[in-house]
Design a protein around this motif. Structure first.
Motif, PDB file in Angstrom:
ATOM      1  N   ALA A   1      61.447  48.817  39.777  1.00 56.58           N
ATOM      2  CA  ALA A   1      61.168  48.508  38.369  1.00 56.58           C
ATOM      3  C   ALA A   1      61.356  47.024  38.062  1.00 56.58           C
ATOM      4  CB  ALA A   1      62.069  49.343  37.473  1.00 56.58           C
ATOM      5  N   GLY A   2      61.720  46.243  39.094  1.00 56.09           N
ATOM      6  CA  GLY A   2      61.930  44.815  38.888  1.00 56.09           C
ATOM      7  C   GLY A   2      63.224  44.491  38.186  1.00 56.09           C
ATOM      8  N   VAL A   3      64.173  45.432  38.232  1.00 54.85           N
ATOM      9  CA  VAL A   3      65.478  45.237  37.602  1.00 54.85           C
ATOM     10  C   VAL A   3      66.497  44.841  38.669  1.00 54.85           C
ATOM     11  CG1 VAL A   3      67.326  46.362  36.288  1.00 54.85           C
ATOM     12  CG2 VAL A   3      64.924  46.941  35.831  1.00 54.85           C
ATOM     13  N   LYS A   4      67.411  43.937  38.326  1.00 57.03           N
ATOM     14  CA  LYS A   4      68.449  43.538  39.268  1.00 57.03           C
ATOM     15  C   LYS A   4      69.292  44.751  39.644  1.00 57.03           C
ATOM     16  CE  LYS A   4      72.442  40.477  39.815  1.00 57.03           C
ATOM     17  NZ  LYS A   4      73.290  39.440  39.194  1.00 57.03           N
ATOM     18  N   PRO A   5      69.393  45.063  40.945  1.00 54.60           N
ATOM     19  CA  PRO A   5      70.175  46.230  41.366  1.00 54.60           C
ATOM     20  C   PRO A   5      71.651  46.072  40.984  1.00 54.60           C
ATOM     21  CG  PRO A   5      68.793  45.428  43.153  1.00 54.60           C
ATOM     22  CD  PRO A   5      68.763  44.389  42.087  1.00 54.60           C
ATOM     23  N   ARG A   6      72.196  47.053  40.321  1.00 48.17           N
ATOM     24  CA  ARG A   6      73.609  46.999  39.954  1.00 48.17           C
ATOM     25  C   ARG A   6      74.096  48.412  39.660  1.00 48.17           C
ATOM     26  NH1 ARG A   6      74.697  46.782  34.508  1.00 48.17           N
ATOM     27  NH2 ARG A   6      76.384  45.283  34.793  1.00 48.17           N
ATOM     28  N   TYR A   7      75.406  48.600  39.764  1.00 51.36           N
ATOM     29  CA  TYR A   7      76.009  49.901  39.465  1.00 51.36           C
ATOM     30  C   TYR A   7      76.049  50.084  37.953  1.00 51.36           C
ATOM     31  CZ  TYR A   7      79.395  53.705  39.274  1.00 51.36           C
ATOM     32  OH  TYR A   7      80.018  54.905  39.035  1.00 51.36           O
ATOM     33  N   ASP A   8      75.523  51.206  37.513  1.00 55.03           N
ATOM     34  CA  ASP A   8      75.510  51.519  36.073  1.00 55.03           C
ATOM     35  C   ASP A   8      76.134  52.902  35.885  1.00 55.03           C
ATOM     36  OD1 ASP A   8      75.058  52.043  33.436  1.00 55.03           O
ATOM     37  OD2 ASP A   8      72.871  51.901  33.532  1.00 55.03           O
ATOM     38  N   ALA A   9      77.365  52.918  35.410  1.00 54.69           N
ATOM     39  CA  ALA A   9      78.082  54.190  35.262  1.00 54.69           C
ATOM     40  C   ALA A   9      77.373  55.153  34.320  1.00 54.69           C
ATOM     41  CB  ALA A   9      79.504  53.923  34.768  1.00 54.69           C
TER      42      ALA A   9
ATOM     43  N   GLY B   1      80.676  38.707  26.961  1.00 55.56           N
ATOM     44  CA  GLY B   1      81.116  37.353  27.275  1.00 55.56           C
ATOM     45  C   GLY B   1      80.645  36.852  28.626  1.00 55.56           C
ATOM     46  N   SER B   2      81.243  35.744  29.054  1.00 53.39           N
ATOM     47  CA  SER B   2      80.847  35.092  30.310  1.00 53.39           C
ATOM     48  C   SER B   2      82.074  34.655  31.098  1.00 53.39           C
ATOM     49  CB  SER B   2      79.973  33.859  30.027  1.00 53.39           C
ATOM     50  OG  SER B   2      78.802  34.207  29.352  1.00 53.39           O
ATOM     51  N   VAL B   3      81.859  34.457  32.387  1.00 55.71           N
ATOM     52  CA  VAL B   3      82.868  33.835  33.246  1.00 55.71           C
ATOM     53  C   VAL B   3      82.472  32.374  33.403  1.00 55.71           C
ATOM     54  CG1 VAL B   3      83.979  33.828  35.502  1.00 55.71           C
ATOM     55  CG2 VAL B   3      83.217  35.995  34.492  1.00 55.71           C
ATOM     56  N   VAL B   4      83.382  31.475  33.077  1.00 58.28           N
ATOM     57  CA  VAL B   4      83.104  30.045  33.179  1.00 58.28           C
ATOM     58  C   VAL B   4      84.170  29.396  34.054  1.00 58.28           C
ATOM     59  CG1 VAL B   4      82.815  27.882  31.904  1.00 58.28           C
ATOM     60  CG2 VAL B   4      82.116  30.051  30.858  1.00 58.28           C
ATOM     61  N   PHE B   5      83.726  28.587  35.008  1.00 62.25           N
ATOM     62  CA  PHE B   5      84.704  27.832  35.803  1.00 62.25           C
ATOM     63  C   PHE B   5      84.118  26.471  36.160  1.00 62.25           C
ATOM     64  CE2 PHE B   5      82.206  30.263  38.817  1.00 62.25           C
ATOM     65  CZ  PHE B   5      82.051  29.450  39.938  1.00 62.25           C
ATOM     66  N   ASP B   6      85.006  25.503  36.333  1.00 57.86           N
ATOM     67  CA  ASP B   6      84.602  24.140  36.666  1.00 57.86           C
ATOM     68  C   ASP B   6      84.767  23.923  38.167  1.00 57.86           C
ATOM     69  OD1 ASP B   6      83.922  23.196  34.076  1.00 57.86           O
ATOM     70  OD2 ASP B   6      86.067  23.181  33.589  1.00 57.86           O
ATOM     71  N   ASP B   7      83.662  24.046  38.874  1.00 55.87           N
ATOM     72  CA  ASP B   7      83.669  23.843  40.321  1.00 55.87           C
ATOM     73  C   ASP B   7      83.872  22.359  40.622  1.00 55.87           C
ATOM     74  OD1 ASP B   7      82.276  23.356  43.070  1.00 55.87           O
ATOM     75  OD2 ASP B   7      82.490  25.532  42.943  1.00 55.87           O
TER      76      ASP B   7
ATOM     77  N   LYS C   1      77.415  40.598  31.821  1.00 62.75           N
ATOM     78  CA  LYS C   1      76.421  41.669  31.922  1.00 62.75           C
ATOM     79  C   LYS C   1      75.633  41.587  33.230  1.00 62.75           C
ATOM     80  CE  LYS C   1      72.841  39.189  29.303  1.00 62.75           C
ATOM     81  NZ  LYS C   1      72.002  39.208  28.093  1.00 62.75           N
ATOM     82  N   GLU C   2      75.723  40.428  33.909  1.00 62.47           N
ATOM     83  CA  GLU C   2      75.064  40.272  35.210  1.00 62.47           C
ATOM     84  C   GLU C   2      75.897  40.869  36.340  1.00 62.47           C
ATOM     85  OE1 GLU C   2      72.013  38.894  35.799  1.00 62.47           O
ATOM     86  OE2 GLU C   2      71.832  38.910  33.607  1.00 62.47           O
ATOM     87  N   LEU C   3      77.143  41.189  36.054  1.00 60.25           N
ATOM     88  CA  LEU C   3      78.061  41.706  37.064  1.00 60.25           C
ATOM     89  C   LEU C   3      78.228  43.211  36.886  1.00 60.25           C
ATOM     90  CD1 LEU C   3      80.801  38.947  36.672  1.00 60.25           C
ATOM     91  CD2 LEU C   3      78.834  38.933  38.221  1.00 60.25           C
ATOM     92  N   ASP C   4      78.486  43.915  37.964  1.00 59.10           N
ATOM     93  CA  ASP C   4      78.706  45.359  37.828  1.00 59.10           C
ATOM     94  C   ASP C   4      80.134  45.711  38.234  1.00 59.10           C
ATOM     95  OD1 ASP C   4      78.546  44.986  40.523  1.00 59.10           O
ATOM     96  OD2 ASP C   4      76.820  46.300  40.853  1.00 59.10           O
ATOM     97  N   ASP C   5      80.434  46.989  38.193  1.00 62.05           N
ATOM     98  CA  ASP C   5      81.786  47.462  38.507  1.00 62.05           C
ATOM     99  C   ASP C   5      81.921  47.617  40.026  1.00 62.05           C
ATOM    100  OD1 ASP C   5      82.002  47.527  35.800  1.00 62.05           O
ATOM    101  OD2 ASP C   5      82.121  49.706  35.612  1.00 62.05           O
TER     102      ASP C   5
END
Length: 473
Positions: free
Chosen positions: A115-123, A151-157, A168-172
């Motif tokens: 379906a062109g959706v990013k594969p991820r676990y969806d409970a 929200g988002s994860v932000v870090f200064d590399d 929302k881009e991350l799964d469980d």
């Protein structure tokens, strides 16, 4: 705050160039700030981890001289700690049981990709929800981390600057498998927390793991370290460095005759720079190194440049230090240096001519082992009947010397040429082939000085016998 870095390889293979550079950068940063460096073996992949790989990693680190202040720690010895914290997360509703079998997860993944959706676990996916609802008390289950949905994860590399990933881009993700073993992404967080790691230097292939791990740090109430993700190393052809480009293991560079300092100097420049400087002592590397000076761009591995650096270090490193690394190669080539000149003296006159320790060992052979044949091309060119008279006369003059020193030997060779009215080459080249068996060597008077009187005269006799046979042929 004490800066604390770590190198945490997975023992599923040897210590390769990319891993060695990561280890070096982590080590240098800790040394630069008078901090501590930890070696950790991340062996949670029970099927692929081997003792052979563990031994190879430790051997490689030791050969490079990247000593560690703590460790090596092994994740497989810390499962009780990981599982205790997973149980805490379950109690806090930050983790949960997942009964969905692999076949269903694979089916859902295929649907998402189609379906062109990013594969991820969806409970909440109907098939996954149905599988979980149908589970019984005896059904096998994994434990998943309940990733935030807002929200988002932000870090200064330290290398790449600000990086932001939406939750929302991350799964469980799974943090404990159905067989009871904890997974990499969870274990690494607990280890960094428990070991007080302040800075994590690793390859850019881990960038996708970082936001997942940051969420776990925060769920555990653990401090989040500072991250620095290094760009990949490419081969000479521009492709990602791999086995087909040559060395599989750092120890292969040892086998091919590189000094560890030469390899370290080369690796530090694969992505880091200090002006136009190319040659760095270890002290300079430590004093000048900064994570923020590492390039974001990929670096290309250049074997010719590494050989150039190695040649530089063979020439400029004290002979007694070179001798320590040369010993292994002498043993491999079955060269016994017990009966002959001091190996440091031999290194002193050969270093200019050798790009690798393999070459240096091979070139030293004639100092310690007699030969029965001359190099064919050199003998054909220089051990001709015309060389008979110069060899006989120079042998006579050498035999009569009171002092067996380079200066006196040089004078005897020069006097022979003068007496015969010939150029030095007419005497020196046949003499070189006679005493070394080959057509190229360092200054022949220095070689003869180290060979000694008896060995030199005996080899000249052998050359004269060779010429005599050639005259009769």
């Amino acid at each position: 705050m004490t800066v604390k870095t770590r190198f945490a390889p997975s023992p599923t293979g040897f210590l390769h160039v990319g891993g060695a550079r990561t280890a070096l950068y982590s080590w240098l940063y800790a040394k630069h700030l008078n901090g501590e460096f930890v070696l950790r073996i991340e062996d949670t992949d029970l099927e692929r981890s081997t003792q052979e790989a563990i031994d190879a990693i430790i051997e490689g680190m030791t050969w490079l001289g990247l000593d560690w202040d703590e460790g090596p720690y092994y994740q497989t010895k810390r499962f009780d700690r990981y599982n205790a914290l997973i149980d805490v997360l379950i109690e806090q509703n930050k983790a949960y049981k997942c009964y969905c079998p692999k076949e269903v997860l694979d089916e859902v993944r295929e649907e998402q990709m189609a379906a062109g959706v990013k594969p991820r676990y969806d409970a909440n996916h109907p098939k996954i929800k149905a599988a979980n609802d149908a589970a019984t008390a005896d059904s096998p289950f994994a434990i998943r981390f309940r990733n935030p949905t807002e929200g988002s994860v932000v870090f200064d590399d330290q290398i790449r600057g600000r990086i932001e990933i939406a939750n929302k881009e991350l799964d469980d993700l799974i943090i404990r498998r159905s067989d009871g073993s904890p997974t990499y992404n969870f274990c690494v967080v607990v280890d960094d927390w428990d070991m007080g790691i302040t800075h994590v230097v690793r390859g850019e292939d881990h960038i996708n793991n970082t936001p997942r791990q940051i969420n776990i740090y925060e769920a555990l109430g653990a401090p989040v370290p500072t991250f620095a993700h290094c760009a990949m190393i490419l081969g000479d052809d521009g492709a990602k460095l791999s086995k087909r480009h040559g060395a599989v293991s750092v120890m292969q560079y040892r086998d091919e005759g590189y000094l560890p300092h030469a390899l370290l100097n080369y690796l530090v420049r694969l992505g880091w720079s200090h002006g136009d400087q190319e040659i760095f002592s270890m002290e300079e590397m430590i004093s000048l190194f900064e994570l923020t000076a590492i390039s974001k761009s990929a670096s290309a591995f250049n074997t010719d440049k590494l050989r150039w650096l190695n040649h530089h270090y063979i020439k400029t490193t004290p002979a007694d230090e070179v001798a320590k690394h040369l010993a292994w190669h002498l043993e491999q080539q079955q060269i016994d240096v017990a009966n002959g000149p001091a190996i440091t003296d031999v290194i002193a006159i050969l270093a200019e001519r050798a790009e690798t320790l393999v070459e240096l060992a091979a070139q030293s052979r004639y100092f310690y082992h007699d030969f029965s044949e001359f190099e064919a091309g050199a003998a054909k060119k220089h051990l001709r009947p015309v060389a008979k008279e110069p060899l006989m006369l120079v042998k006579e003059k050498l035999a009569a010397l009171d002092s067996w020193e380079s200066e006196a030997i040089h004078h005897a060779i020069a006097q022979t040429a003068e007496d015969l009215g010939q150029g030095m080459g007419k005497v020196g080249m046949p003499l070189r082939v006679a005493v070394t068996g080959v057509g190229q060597s360092p200054s022949i008077d220095a070689v003869i000085s180290l060979l000694g009187r008896d060995k030199t005269l005996a080899r000249i006799d052998m050359a004269l016998a060779f010429i005599a046979e050639r005259e009769q042929a």
